[in-house]
Design a protein around this motif. Sequence first.
Motif, PDB file in Angstrom:
ATOM      1  N   ASP A 116       9.076  -6.611  -9.910  1.00 37.84           N
ATOM      2  CA  ASP A 116       7.904  -5.918 -10.452  1.00 37.84           C
ATOM      3  C   ASP A 116       6.666  -6.797 -10.319  1.00 37.84           C
ATOM      4  N   GLY A 117       5.691  -6.329  -9.554  1.00 40.42           N
ATOM      5  CA  GLY A 117       4.459  -7.082  -9.362  1.00 40.42           C
ATOM      6  C   GLY A 117       4.447  -7.965  -8.128  1.00 40.42           C
ATOM      7  N   LEU A 118       5.553  -8.056  -7.418  1.00 43.30           N
ATOM      8  CA  LEU A 118       5.636  -8.897  -6.224  1.00 43.30           C
ATOM      9  C   LEU A 118       6.260  -8.101  -5.084  1.00 43.30           C
ATOM     10  N   THR A 119       5.512  -7.917  -3.986  1.00 44.71           N
ATOM     11  CA  THR A 119       5.995  -7.171  -2.827  1.00 44.71           C
ATOM     12  C   THR A 119       5.631  -7.906  -1.539  1.00 44.71           C
ATOM     13  N   PHE A 120       6.265  -7.495  -0.446  1.00 42.26           N
ATOM     14  CA  PHE A 120       6.019  -8.089   0.864  1.00 42.26           C
ATOM     15  C   PHE A 120       5.819  -6.975   1.887  1.00 42.26           C
ATOM     16  N   VAL A 121       4.785  -7.118   2.726  1.00 41.09           N
ATOM     17  CA  VAL A 121       4.482  -6.106   3.723  1.00 41.09           C
ATOM     18  C   VAL A 121       4.144  -6.779   5.052  1.00 41.09           C
ATOM     19  N   ARG A 122       4.279  -6.012   6.133  1.00 38.38           N
ATOM     20  CA  ARG A 122       3.887  -6.513   7.443  1.00 38.38           C
ATOM     21  C   ARG A 122       2.400  -6.255   7.667  1.00 38.38           C
ATOM     22  N   GLY A 123       1.699  -7.250   8.197  1.00 39.14           N
ATOM     23  CA  GLY A 123       0.285  -7.089   8.479  1.00 39.14           C
ATOM     24  C   GLY A 123      -0.358  -8.407   8.845  1.00 39.14           C
ATOM     25  N   GLY A 124      -1.671  -8.351   9.038  1.00 35.95           N
ATOM     26  CA  GLY A 124      -2.419  -9.537   9.410  1.00 35.95           C
ATOM     27  C   GLY A 124      -3.735  -9.610   8.683  1.00 35.95           C
ATOM     28  N   PHE A 125      -4.774 -10.027   9.387  1.00 39.87           N
ATOM     29  CA  PHE A 125      -6.074 -10.234   8.765  1.00 39.87           C
ATOM     30  C   PHE A 125      -6.728  -8.928   8.305  1.00 39.87           C
ATOM     31  N   GLU A 126      -6.216  -7.798   8.744  1.00 38.60           N
ATOM     32  CA  GLU A 126      -6.767  -6.518   8.280  1.00 38.60           C
ATOM     33  C   GLU A 126      -6.352  -6.197   6.845  1.00 38.60           C
ATOM     34  N   LEU A 127      -5.364  -6.925   6.301  1.00 45.81           N
ATOM     35  CA  LEU A 127      -4.905  -6.784   4.915  1.00 45.81           C
ATOM     36  C   LEU A 127      -4.486  -5.346   4.586  1.00 45.81           C
ATOM     37  N   PRO A 128      -3.287  -4.954   4.989  1.00 48.39           N
ATOM     38  CA  PRO A 128      -2.795  -3.600   4.727  1.00 48.39           C
ATOM     39  C   PRO A 128      -2.266  -3.438   3.304  1.00 48.39           C
ATOM     40  N   VAL A 129      -3.160  -3.474   2.349  1.00 48.06           N
ATOM     41  CA  VAL A 129      -2.787  -3.366   0.940  1.00 48.06           C
ATOM     42  C   VAL A 129      -3.503  -2.163   0.328  1.00 48.06           C
ATOM     43  N   PRO A 130      -3.003  -1.626  -0.796  1.00 48.14           N
ATOM     44  CA  PRO A 130      -3.521  -0.357  -1.323  1.00 48.14           C
ATOM     45  C   PRO A 130      -4.934  -0.404  -1.867  1.00 48.14           C
ATOM     46  N   ARG A 131      -5.431  -1.567  -2.224  1.00 43.43           N
ATOM     47  CA  ARG A 131      -6.789  -1.676  -2.752  1.00 43.43           C
ATOM     48  C   ARG A 131      -7.331  -3.053  -2.431  1.00 43.43           C
TER      49      ARG A 131
END
Length: 262
Positions: free
Chosen positions: A89-104
């Motif tokens: 809870d509160g810690l996740t991992f995603v694929r991406g780079g400098f574009e920062l593919p995060v929800p906000r």
Amino acid sequence: MRRPVGEITRGTTGHNRLRRSDRWIAAVHAPLLRSARDAPLVVDLGYGASHITTLELFVRLRVVCPRVEVVGVEIDPARVAAARPYERDGLTFVRGGFELPVPRRPLIVRAFNVLRQYAEADAWAHWDLLRSRIDPGGVIVEGTCSEIGHRAVWAALGAEGPRTLTFAARFGGFDRPSDLAERLPKTLIHRNVPGEPVHEFLRQWDRAWATCAPFAPYGSRQRWARTAELLARDWPVAVTPPLGGPSRWRLGELTIPWSAVA
């Protein structure tokens, strides 16, 4: 999914390698995290072959802000797959780079040891991209450190551009302050030559360190603090909390405005 922006790094990492930057972020930017109306988002960009430094950042920031959420972003899908079993809870991992593919938009982005392989112009371009992705009041902490974290240098950037430059070292892990030059951010490391401000700063820091050698019998912390006080006579060294003063100097830190070495 579009191809992530950036290239795969060597991925070298390890327990406590980034503890110096974690400690600084928690101390300096805890008020920023606690000021968020919703759960503040922090991104650890390019965490490498192991999830461990992202997990350590999460644990340390939860101490100062229990609502914080941390997302580890890696360009290598295999590294993301290896990290996902450690999500909580509160810690996740995603694929991406400098574009920062995060929800906000994140309040803090930590990016360590990810820009050294790029040309200086590319490093500036990636800085610009990151600055366009953060919260307007957010900060990017970008730097490099040695393999075991005993020497580190990082820049703090806001949406408006670079703000500060911080040097951090383990006492006993260097002979003179300019030994940290090898860890300068990509945008400065090639500028460490005579005639450039960063070279002159390091030269005078070494001189102040030598001048304060009589304090060595009282311990490296005393010598470091006295050196900072002496250097502050000619350079805009941060001398008050949260960026400077004895409480930070005792930890082997020294911060100056980016403008002093730009």
